[in-house]
Structures are given as C-alpha cells and as structure tokens.
Design an enzyme around this catalytic site. Structure first.
Site, mmCIF file in Angstrom:
data_model
loop_
_atom_site.group_PDB
_atom_site.id
_atom_site.type_symbol
_atom_site.label_atom_id
_atom_site.label_comp_id
_atom_site.label_asym_id
_atom_site.label_seq_id
_atom_site.Cartn_x
_atom_site.Cartn_y
_atom_site.Cartn_z
ATOM 1 N N ARG A 1 7.904 -15.366 3.670
ATOM 2 C CA ARG A 1 7.036 -16.467 3.432
ATOM 3 C C ARG A 1 7.514 -17.848 4.173
ATOM 4 N NH1 ARG A 1 2.867 -16.251 0.556
ATOM 5 N NH2 ARG A 1 2.315 -14.772 -1.053
ATOM 6 N N TYR B 1 0.887 -1.071 -0.088
ATOM 7 C CA TYR B 1 0.115 0.095 -0.165
ATOM 8 C C TYR B 1 0.839 1.227 -0.047
ATOM 9 C CZ TYR B 1 -3.386 -3.563 0.575
ATOM 10 O OH TYR B 1 -4.258 -4.716 0.082
#
Length: 362
Positions: A268, A181
């Site tokens: 991840r 964002y």
C-alpha cells in the site's frame, strides 16, 4: 528533448511494444450473464494504441469461478465467440491484448455457484462481510475445501480457459494470482490451513500456482503467459506472515517455466512527509525473475517514468488513471491534465456511463 521513459519502445518476448504504459486488469461488471458485450469492444478499443499492451478484466475459467455478478467468462464456446469482436477491435488499432483468467475461490456465494453449492477453496475458512466501495455490505458463503483429487480439475479449467482465450484471438493470458482469489488462497498462510502437499511449507503453498502455470505453458507456450501477484496485500482476509519470502520463492520458481512476464503489485501507498508515495519494495523479485517485469500500485506518470528510467520495472500498469483517461499515453506525452475517475461508477452495469464516456483530449 529527453525521451519520456514510459513512452520508449520495449521488446517483450516476441512482442514489439511502442510504449510501456499498460492497461491494468480492472473488474467492470458489465458482462451481462457472464457474456462479454459489444460495449466492451468500444471500451478496450478506446484505450488501444499502436504497439500498446492491454490486459482485460478478470475473466472466469469455469462456472465455479464466479465471485461477482456480470463478470465475463471464457469457459464456453459462446464466451469465445463473444470475445472475438472485442479482440478484433483492439487488434485493428495495432494493440496487444491479453485475457486475465481467474477463479474467485471462496470470494463467492451460493447464488453465484452452479446448483447453489458452496464455493471451493484451499480452506473451509470463510471470508467475513466486507464493506464495498459504495457502502454496501458484501456477504460471502462458507467455502468447501477442495480435496487433493479435485485440485487437478481446477488446474485443467485454467488450461482450457487459456486455450479458449487463444481461440478467441487473444495474444496471451495473464493468470490472476492476486487479491485474495483462489491462487492467493493457496499461496498465503492466513487462509491456507492445509496439512497435505498443498499446505504448510512455502513449496507446498506455491504448488497449485505453479501447476496452473505449467499446464497453461504446455497448452499455449510460455511466450503467451504472464502472471499477477500481490504478496503484500491483505485483501479478502488473505495475507501472509512473510510476504517477502513468499514473493521471492515464487518469482524464482517461475523461471523454471519460461513465462513472458511477472506483474506485481506494490505494498500500500506509504505516507512520507505528508505525501503519498509508492513504496517501491519489488526490486528483489524483479531481480529474481528473468522475464519482463510489470509494476503496479499507485503509480502516476512521474513515478512511472522514474521506475522505468531506473530499471526497477520494464513496464508500469495503470488502473484507475487508464480507466478515466482512455488516451493516457497521449496525456503523458504532452503533459496534459488527467480526468478524475468516479469511484461510484466503477462497477455499475451501465454500458456507457463511467465506462466509455470519459473524455479524450481531442
């Protein structure tokens, strides 16, 4: 019996927490017309425990901040009034709650922007179509690059949103600097192609984030401010060629502003000997930052206990597990089986199904 590390008390600044199991911010898209709804009071209060700590879903700082339908706002008096009973329901349980404030930047479309204008960003580079969790193709509109003169307006939107959050009764705010964002669009070198003082060097790319932090700290005090980063993530085509240097730089610079906590997302999950494990790559940033450190990303109870016991993190935030288990701290305490989450109802607008209907132990 040995104490369960996640369930030991922790003093975070001026806040006395009874345990270290934090509700991570989770977009739920059930705030119709960007207005927080009464069912949110049920949802958050279900997950509230005496001395617990909850972070709300990402909440828009202005009418240009929206990236998805039905996400809550905190830029109008109406939003502030709508949040008040939600915050009160959580406080009635003796729980601390922070509002996560965000601006989606280029992760938006003409239809969500005032007057159908282009979304604003650090760049003119758009985000390609993304496959959503339920197999739909999400399309985003080409952004407009903010001029240097316009950037202070966005910074001030964050400041005003923080003030509004305090007026609504929140104990503080978490600045959303993660997951592609607007703050991430400035921080990372893949989207940020600017040649002015907001682009190029690490210092320049971190300038916008730190201006937002500074403005909010001046407005509401550093003891009420946290920030969340995902340096290793490549979400919404937002990645960095040297995430370690970026994370270390920003973690160190935050010390100049005296904020309460740093909330960071692990890379991840890695596969080790056929099983998924949390990579635990955040130690340098935990050591660089002088405030409280919250780790997030793929943790379960066992991994969470381990990192708290080792001093790798002060607190651990849980997203999907807390979404599906409103009494998650209790389940960790008694070693109970966890409810499975239903991915298909994460973002559906229903006020009950997949939202407040996950069962408690008793």
């Amino acid at each position: 019996m040995e104490p369960i590390p996640l369930l030991t008390p922790y003093k975070m600044g001026q806040l006395d927490l009874s345990h270290r199991v934090v509700l991570a911010p989770l977009t739920r898209q059930r705030s119709y017309g960007n207005i927080p709804q009464p069912h949110a009071a049920v949802y958050y209060a279900q997950r509230a425990t005496p001395g617990g700590f909850l972070i709300t879903e990402a909440t828009g700082v202005s009418d240009t901040a929206q990236g998805y339908h039905n996400t809550p706002g905190i830029w109008t008096a109406e939003h502030v009034e709508a949040w008040k009973p939600i915050v009160a329901a959580v406080h009635a349980k003796g729980t601390v709650i922070f509002c996560q404030i965000w601006h989606s930047g280029r992760v938006s479309s003409y239809e969500l922007q005032p007057g159908g204008k282009a979304p604003v960003s650090s760049t003119e580079k758009g985000v390609g179509p993304q496959m959503s969790f339920d197999g739909r193709l999400e399309q985003f509109s080409p952004p407009r690059k903010l001029t240097v003169e316009e950037i202070p307006v966005i910074v001030d939107d964050f400041r005003k949103a923080a003030r509004n959050a305090i007026d609504a009764g929140f104990d503080g705010v978490e600045i959303h600097g993660a997951f592609g964002y607007i703050i991430d669009q400035f921080l990372k070198d893949s989207p940020n192609d600017r040649t002015d003082e907001y682009g190029g060097s690490l210092e320049n790319r971190c300038r916008f984030a730190l201006e937002v932090v500074e403005a909010i700290v001046k407005e509401i005090g550093g003891h009420r401010v946290g920030i969340r980063f995902s340096p290793f993530a490549d979400y919404m085509e937002c990645h960095d060629s040297d995430p370690h240097s970026l994370a270390l730089h920003i973690s160190t610079k935050l010390n100049d502003h005296g904020i309460l906590y740093l909330h960071m997302i692990e890379p991840r999950m890695a596969i080790v000997e056929g099983r998924r494990v949390v990579p635990k790559r955040l130690l340098p940033y935990r050591e660089a930052f002088k405030g409280a450190f919250i780790a997030n990303g793929g943790y379960d109870g066992a991994e969470g206990n381990k990192v708290v016991a080792e001093g790798y993190a002060d607190l651990v935030s849980f997203g999907r597990l807390f979404l599906a288990n409103p009494d998650l701290p209790k389940r960790f305490e008694v070693g109970a089986e966890l409810n499975n989450y239903d991915r298909m109802t994460f973002y559906t607008p229903d006020p009950v199904i997949g939202y407040t209907d996950y069962p408690f132990l008793e």
